[in-house]
Design an enzyme around this catalytic site. Structure first.
Site, short mmCIF file in Angstrom:
data_model
loop_
_atom_site.label_atom_id
_atom_site.label_comp_id
_atom_site.label_asym_id
_atom_site.label_seq_id
_atom_site.Cartn_x
_atom_site.Cartn_y
_atom_site.Cartn_z
N SER A 1 0.84 -1.20 0.00
CA SER A 1 0.00 0.00 0.00
C SER A 1 0.87 1.25 0.00
CB SER A 1 -0.91 0.01 1.23
OG SER A 1 -0.14 0.30 2.39
N TYR B 1 5.46 -3.10 8.77
CA TYR B 1 4.99 -3.12 7.38
C TYR B 1 5.88 -2.23 6.51
CZ TYR B 1 1.67 -2.70 3.47
OH TYR B 1 1.07 -2.72 2.24
#
Length: 183
Positions: free
Chosen positions: A148, A161
């Protein structure tokens, strides 16, 4: 299928991790619609089988592959299943992932390790397994890492992440230097 693919993938073989549902499922369905044979790789084998069945019922080619991207043995076995079914390996979409939202000051170390194991080590293991076959082929191949906006932007609640995807981007160029060109 919400996504539309502009180029044809007839004769290509793709493995999409995390494709029993969500974005991975949409990618797998779109690739199949464009003519690729697709390995639906997921921890959720029932979901992977349902996705493969739907693709096959729509006239595409797909197989379900039970795969834990954190297990070298599972990745190697799943890759071998793809090769046995379709005879080649052209596209890896490293899409498997989870999200744990927690400030780094309070995040349990086990959650940090779990995120890195799935996102970074899973990308490494699936890439390594794919490249063994891709390098042996004469046609260009493609490896795609899904992430993302947080793959590029720091977030105080998504430190592992961000770390995992920053590292994926850092090490993808060295392995592109060997073997046939990766498209």
């Amino acid at each position: 299928m919400a996504t539309q693919l502009s180029s044809q993938l007839a004769g290509k073989v793709a493995l999409v991790t995390g494709s029993a549902s969500g974005i991975g499922k949409d990618i797998a369905e779109t690739y199949a619609q464009a003519g690729a044979a697709v390995g639906i790789a997921d921890l959720n084998f029932a979901g992977a089988q349902a996705t493969a069945d739907a693709i096959n019922a729509a006239g595409g080619k797909a197989i379900a592959i039970e795969m834990d991207v954190t297990s070298e043995e599972a990745v190697q076995a799943g890759t071998q299943k793809l090769i046995e079914a379709f005879g080649r390996y052209d596209i890896l979409v490293s899409n498997a992932g989870i999200q744990i939202i927690d400030p780094i000051a309070t995040m349990p170390y086990s959650n940090w390790k779990k995120m890195l194991d799935i996102h970074l080590n899973g990308a490494f293991l699936t890439t390594q397994a794919a490249l063994k076959h891709m390098y042996a082929q004469t046609e260009p191949s493609t490896v795609i890492y899904m992430g993302s906006i947080h793959s590029h932007l720091a977030s105080p609640l998504k430190a592992p992440y961000v770390t995992a995807y920053t590292h994926c981007w850092a090490w993808h160029e060295p392995w592109q230097e060997k073997g046939p060109p990766l498209a």
